[in-house]
Scaffold this active site. Structure first.
Site, PDB file in Angstrom:
ATOM      1  N   HIS A  11      99.330  19.388   3.132  1.00  0.00           N
ATOM      2  CA  HIS A  11     100.223  20.502   2.790  1.00  0.00           C
ATOM      3  C   HIS A  11     101.496  20.436   3.641  1.00  0.00           C
ATOM      4  O   HIS A  11     102.603  20.636   3.130  1.00  0.00           O
ATOM      5  CB  HIS A  11      99.527  21.838   3.045  1.00  0.00           C
ATOM      6  CG  HIS A  11      98.290  22.083   2.243  1.00  0.00           C
ATOM      7  ND1 HIS A  11      97.039  22.080   2.810  1.00  0.00           N
ATOM      8  CD2 HIS A  11      98.105  22.341   0.924  1.00  0.00           C
ATOM      9  CE1 HIS A  11      96.132  22.341   1.870  1.00  0.00           C
ATOM     10  NE2 HIS A  11      96.756  22.494   0.723  1.00  0.00           N
ATOM     11  N   GLN A 127      96.857  16.978 -12.089  1.00  0.00           N
ATOM     12  CA  GLN A 127      97.542  18.270 -11.973  1.00  0.00           C
ATOM     13  C   GLN A 127      99.058  18.084 -12.061  1.00  0.00           C
ATOM     14  O   GLN A 127      99.743  18.828 -12.761  1.00  0.00           O
ATOM     15  CB  GLN A 127      97.165  18.916 -10.638  1.00  0.00           C
ATOM     16  CG  GLN A 127      97.970  20.144 -10.273  1.00  0.00           C
ATOM     17  CD  GLN A 127      97.399  20.825  -9.049  1.00  0.00           C
ATOM     18  OE1 GLN A 127      96.451  21.577  -9.142  1.00  0.00           O
ATOM     19  NE2 GLN A 127      97.975  20.566  -7.889  1.00  0.00           N
TER      20      GLN A 127
HETATM   21  P1  AMP Z   1      95.631  22.901  -2.732  1.00  0.00           P
HETATM   22  O1  AMP Z   1      95.807  23.882  -1.623  1.00  0.00           O
HETATM   23  O2  AMP Z   1      94.442  22.015  -2.576  1.00  0.00           O
HETATM   24  O3  AMP Z   1      95.738  23.543  -4.101  1.00  0.00           O
HETATM   25  O4  AMP Z   1      96.875  21.925  -2.641  1.00  0.00           O
HETATM   26  C1  AMP Z   1      98.191  22.395  -2.661  1.00  0.00           C
HETATM   27  C2  AMP Z   1      99.109  21.230  -2.870  1.00  0.00           C
HETATM   28  O5  AMP Z   1      98.958  20.293  -1.798  1.00  0.00           O
HETATM   29  C3  AMP Z   1      98.783  20.464  -4.171  1.00  0.00           C
HETATM   30  O6  AMP Z   1      99.995  20.100  -4.808  1.00  0.00           O
HETATM   31  C4  AMP Z   1      98.038  19.271  -3.666  1.00  0.00           C
HETATM   32  O7  AMP Z   1      98.151  18.151  -4.519  1.00  0.00           O
HETATM   33  C5  AMP Z   1      98.708  19.016  -2.330  1.00  0.00           C
HETATM   34  N1  AMP Z   1      97.819  18.237  -1.466  1.00  0.00           N
HETATM   35  C6  AMP Z   1      96.517  18.478  -1.187  1.00  0.00           C
HETATM   36  N2  AMP Z   1      96.006  17.516  -0.393  1.00  0.00           N
HETATM   37  C7  AMP Z   1      97.009  16.637  -0.172  1.00  0.00           C
HETATM   38  C8  AMP Z   1      97.115  15.400   0.562  1.00  0.00           C
HETATM   39  N3  AMP Z   1      96.077  14.877   1.221  1.00  0.00           N
HETATM   40  N4  AMP Z   1      98.305  14.766   0.550  1.00  0.00           N
HETATM   41  C9  AMP Z   1      99.358  15.271  -0.125  1.00  0.00           C
HETATM   42  N5  AMP Z   1      99.332  16.419  -0.827  1.00  0.00           N
HETATM   43  C10 AMP Z   1      98.165  17.090  -0.859  1.00  0.00           C
END
Ligand code: AMP
Length: 257
Positions: A11, A127
């Protein structure tokens, strides 16, 4: 930047990128019930608002919105967005209704924030494809920026769900990265038969006793259709259960030949 909280360095990398490219950065933290299926981990999804807010303050985020479920889905709520074909395979097959929940909440967040740019992670490749399609189809005046996946030193993609893993499972979880890497080595060596790449990933997953495959895929990065022969690029993706924890990961490969 939409998030479900339990923020980690993945994030942070998106926020960092947004800070570089934008005058103001807004983040939402909302564990969206409508993107979880029955029997999934909505109730036990990690929630740590205080540490999340500390991190966002440190990162000089201008605005944080943490709506309640009742605010997002007021009584009588009945309008949904379905990105039809792109939501069907892969994650959509294993998590029916997931992308309807994602597309709907992201559309609501776009209307609430009215951002010029919105940042998503390549970690959730399908997504990003679904959201890009929705933005194009429904004329949202927002630019979607997709940022690279941030990984642990051993290759495991950072995820809020990694906290579910015990020590033994954490070690086994690197199998997703190993499977993708094995297929990439073949691809880099000239393999263009998509089935061979799927089989390569499958073989690596089978070698890990704690791992159970849900799917492996070598698909067109835009249509998400499974490929027979790779022409230019391929999205390798997989979902694997390590014990009770379901993990996903992917590599986007561009071929020179
Ligand atoms: P989430 O809180 O899991 O819904 O993720 C929020 C955003 O952060 C989404 O766009 C995810 O794809 C991105 N995200 C989650 N994990 C990672 C990661 N390891 N590297 C890059 N972006 C991420």
């Amino acid at each position: 930047m939409p998030t479900m909280g339990a923020l980690h360095a993945g994030h942070a990398s998106l926020i960092e990128r947004a800070r570089q490219e934008c005058d103001h950065v807004g983040v939402s933290i909302f564990v969206n019930p409508t993107q979880f299926g029955a029997g999934e981990d909505f109730e036990r999804y990690p929630r740590c608002l205080e540490t999340d807010l500390e991190m966002l303050e440190r990162m000089r985020v201008d605005l944080v919105w943490t709506p309640t479920v009742e605010t997002m889905y007021a009584p009588g709520f009945q309008t949904w967005i379905t990105v039809e074909e792109l939501s069907a395979p892969l994650e959509g097959f294993w998590r029916p209704g997931h992308f309807r929940g994602v597309a709907t909440v992201v559309a609501k967040l776009f209307n609430a924030f009215l951002p010029h740019k919105a940042y998503f992670g390549q970690k959730d490749a399908q997504q990003a494809v679904v959201i890009k399609r929705m933005v194009q189809d429904l004329n949202f005046p927002v630019e979607i920026v997709v940022c690279p996946t941030v990984r642990e030193p051993d290759g495991l993609a950072l995820s809020s769900r990694n906290v579910y893993l015990n020590e033994e499972e954490r070690k086994a979880a690197v199998v997703l990265y190993r499977a993708l890497t094995a297929a990439k080595v073949k691809f880099d060596g000239g393999e263009r038969d998509a089935q061979q790449l799927r089989e390569t990933m499958r073989t690596v997953i089978r070698s890990e006793p704690l791992a159970q495959e849900q799917y492996v895929s070598a698909a067109d990065p835009e249509t998400l259709e499974e490929l027979k022969t790779i022409q230019h690029s391929v999205l390798l993706s997989l979902a694997v259960k390590i014990g009770k924890t379901r993990l996903i990961d992917n590599f986007l490969l561009q071929g020179g030949s």
